[in-house]
Design a protein around this motif. Structure first.
Motif, PDB file in Angstrom:
ATOM      1  N   ASP A 104       7.927   4.664   0.983  1.00  0.00           N
ATOM      2  CA  ASP A 104       7.974   3.453   0.167  1.00  0.00           C
ATOM      3  C   ASP A 104       7.355   3.757  -1.199  1.00  0.00           C
ATOM      4  N   ARG A 107       5.523   0.810  -3.118  1.00  0.00           N
ATOM      5  CA  ARG A 107       4.225   0.438  -2.545  1.00  0.00           C
ATOM      6  C   ARG A 107       3.160   1.462  -2.929  1.00  0.00           C
ATOM      7  N   SER A 336       1.814 -10.242   4.859  1.00  0.00           N
ATOM      8  CA  SER A 336       2.069  -9.235   5.891  1.00  0.00           C
ATOM      9  C   SER A 336       0.827  -8.385   6.093  1.00  0.00           C
ATOM     10  N   SER A 338       0.839  -5.193   6.060  1.00  0.00           N
ATOM     11  CA  SER A 338       0.899  -4.115   5.070  1.00  0.00           C
ATOM     12  C   SER A 338       0.199  -4.535   3.788  1.00  0.00           C
ATOM     13  N   GLU A 339       0.457  -5.769   3.348  1.00  0.00           N
ATOM     14  CA  GLU A 339      -0.197  -6.281   2.144  1.00  0.00           C
ATOM     15  C   GLU A 339      -1.698  -6.433   2.369  1.00  0.00           C
ATOM     16  N   ASN A 341      -3.527  -4.661   4.410  1.00  0.00           N
ATOM     17  CA  ASN A 341      -4.086  -3.308   4.410  1.00  0.00           C
ATOM     18  C   ASN A 341      -4.269  -2.789   2.987  1.00  0.00           C
ATOM     19  N   ASP A 342      -3.277  -3.062   2.131  1.00  0.00           N
ATOM     20  CA  ASP A 342      -3.366  -2.589   0.746  1.00  0.00           C
ATOM     21  C   ASP A 342      -4.504  -3.276  -0.003  1.00  0.00           C
TER      22      ASP A 342
END
Length: 636
Positions: A104, A107, A336, A338-339, A341-342
């Motif tokens: 990705d 990202r 999400s 993923s968001e 975690n970021d």
């Protein structure tokens, strides 16, 4: 039977482990995962980040700030799970990031480049009536409307603006990025002529104030009862100084998790942050009780409002504010995991000390051609075959046992590579081949000891037992030294060198199991058979044969020391006179990307480069500018 039992148990454990490795490493297995390849074997994403502070803050670009930024970016990349990335400084103000096999790219770019400037505002006290709120509802969501407001525009003239935004004639943002100076705006317009026009409008944000946005990725925005429409809703806040900032966070207590309301990020404050947070929530509860309206504090990350939790004035347990002993807060409403975690990653690693912009980004192909990889594999196979021939010729049946041990070692090493997702690159292959030599060397030391004991008159069974007993300490010492060297190299190195060190470390540990314990168990069982009790069966023929094998090397030690000393002096003189021939990874150079009109063999291009520059290695652009300028025409 009792003497055989330990050997039999060990061989059964090795056999069971081999079965598990084959089941795990089989492509048909549901647990199978293809080996990860490095940038040199599969290509990936290359990003160049350039320090870009405002002109008045150019002095912020120091070696200390760049090294700190490099460390932060490396930590963020590690959180991405990219195998064997290469992150390095380039010149005075650039950082180059190579990410092999990144899935990705966008990202990765967003995460690496985030400034991670966290701000917490007591929202209602910062919103400006007549500019950003109208009965606690936002004005039309165009940023242009806020900055062009008669109450705002006069405050941001000339040098009184902290940042600038570029709009087209329809009052829409030309780019989502903000600029630190008018000079940066002009530079961006010059570099992006297709996106700009003469009718573009530049508006600034006053130095004493700030703007934050809430886009469609948020579930709700302050003042809106429904999710925002496509685009962004902007808020104009009085005072650019937030109530809390990133430095008030305790990085060790930040984590992402799936909570009762979905993905969330748990924040942990420092002692000072806890006190301020307690005071904010106390004021908000009192104000909400008086106004009979919930009050909020806005959590803003890099200018983006990501959540705005409210203090419930009807909850009397919150009177006096949130207890500082709780030591933190929760960011909810994240789309999400993923968001989440970021967000947690950028907060854990901290803010970049200076702003960066992406100077370039491109997907790069494998730096090694298929012919180079094929040559490396052929060399590895030939080298392994020579080792096998040497072991069989010199040690006969012992050599066969050693070859079986090497086969077990190879299977175990491949299983470890897959299980721990070790990245395979050319340096990793070099480490792998070296560990094969380490494993074979262990057998050589022990087998020579066994032959010496056999020549001394001991039975084969006794020779095997004594050989392993006396040779094991030598092997253990050598392997420990190798492991320590590999561990130190792994800790201080980066990218490909780290992969080499990791492979050497893993291989050294596995070789102790297979090349020592495994072969010991096999010979321990075989030595109980009568047919095995034959010294010639393993190349031990009583006395050593051949005069060259009977040279007294120690008597001529001064000769060997003299020769070694001469070699050292010649090497030191040559190093002082000529220096090291550094490659492009140490001294830099010119990278030339040559598009060809049709598929071209890499060997053809390589021969043209060597013929044109006269060098087989990369040279600096100052040395070969004219040759490189004509190289494209030669290739095409």
């Amino acid at each position: 039977m009792s003497s055989r039992r330990p050997h039999l148990i060990l061989l059964l454990l090795i056999a069971a482990t081999l079965a598990a490795v084959f089941a795990f490493a089989s492509p048909s297995s549901p647990l199978y995962k293809a080996p990860s390849l490095g940038l040199d074997l599969q290509g990936g994403l290359q990003v160049v980040k350039k320090a870009d502070p405002p002109p008045a803050q150019a002095s912020l670009v120091t070696d200390e700030a760049m090294n700190r930024s490099l460390s932060i970016m490396r930590k963020r990349v590690d959180k991405l799970g990219v195998s064997e990335p290469d992150i390095r400084r380039q010149g005075h103000n650039e950082i180059v990031i190579d990410l092999p096999g990144v899935k990705d790219p966008q990202r990765a770019l967003d995460l690496i480049g985030k400034k991670a400037n966290l701000q917490l505002f007591d929202l209602e006290t910062k919103l400006v009536n007549g500019v950003s709120v109208n009965n606690y509802a936002p004005l039309p969501n165009k940023l242009f409307n806020l900055l062009n407001n008669p109450l705002v525009k006069p405050l941001a003239k000339g040098a009184n603006a902290s940042s600038y935004y570029l709009f087209n004639k329809d009052h829409h943002l030309v780019t989502q990025a903000s600029f630190n100076s008018l000079k940066q705006v002009q530079t961006w317009q010059r570099d992006n002529p297709k996106q700009t026009s003469k009718s573009d409008i530049v508006l600034g944000v006053p130095k004493t104030e700030t703007v934050v946005s809430c886009d469609i990725t948020a579930r709700y925005c302050p003042g809106l009862r429904t999710p925002p429409k496509p685009g962004q809703t902007w808020y104009y806040l009085f005072s650019a100084r937030p109530n809390l900032q990133g430095r008030d966070l305790n990085a060790n207590g930040i984590r992402s998790e799936f909570g009762a309301k979905g993905p969330q990020v748990d924040l942990s404050f420092t002692s000072h942050g806890n006190k301020v947070f307690h005071l904010i929530t106390s004021n908000e509860w009192t104000r909400g009780k008086y106004l009979q309206t919930p009050q909020h504090f806005a959590v803003v990350l890099d200018g983006q409002l990501i959540t705005y939790p409210q203090i419930d004035f009807t909850d009397n347990s919150l009177q006096g504010g949130i207890d500082p002993s709780i030591g933190g807060a929760i960011i909810e409403g994240i789309g999400s995991m993923s968001e989440a975690n970021d967000i947690a990653t950028v907060l854990q690693t901290g803010a970049l000390p200076i702003p960066f912009r992406t100077a370039s980004q491109e997907l790069v192909s494998a730096t090694l051609g298929k012919d180079s990889l094929r040559q490396a594999l052929i060399a590895a196979i030939v080298g392994l075959a020579l080792v096998v021939v040497f072991l069989l010729a010199l040690y006969r049946f012992l050599g066969l046992v050693a070859v079986i041990g090497l086969g077990i070692y190879a299977a175990f090493l491949y299983g470890v590579i897959l299980f721990f997702n070790v990245t395979l690159s050319l340096p990793s292959f070099a480490g792998m081949i070296l560990t094969i030599g380490v494993a074979a060397d262990a057998n050589v030391v022990i087998f020579e000891r066994i032959k010496e004991e056999s020549r001394a008159g001991k039975s084969v069974k006794a020779a095997v037992a004594t050989g392993y007993e006396r040779g094991f300490h030598t092997i253990l010492d050598a392997n420990v030294v190798t492991a320590i060297t590999a561990a130190v190299l792994f800790l201080v190195a980066t990218a490909g060198v780290k992969g080499f060190a990791l492979m050497l470390l893993l291989g050294t540990g596995i070789s102790l199991i297979t090349a020592v314990a495994g072969t010991r168990a096999m010979l321990g069982l075989l030595s109980n058979f009568r047919w095995f009790n034959n010294p010639s069966f393993m190349g031990a023929h009583g006395a050593q044969r051949g005069r060259w094998l009977q040279i007294d090397f120690m008597r001529k030690r001064f000769l060997w020391l003299g020769i070694s000393g001469i070699v050292v002096l010649v090497s030191a003189f040559s190093l002082g006179l000529k220096g090291l021939n550094l490659g492009i990874d140490f001294k830099g150079g010119t990278q030339l990307v040559v598009p060809t009109s049709k598929p071209t063999q890499l060997s053809t291009v390589r021969s043209i480069v060597i013929k044109t520059t006269g060098e087989t290695s990369a040279q600096s652009s100052e040395e070969h500018t004219s040759e490189l300028q004509s190289l494209t025409n030669l290739v095409c």
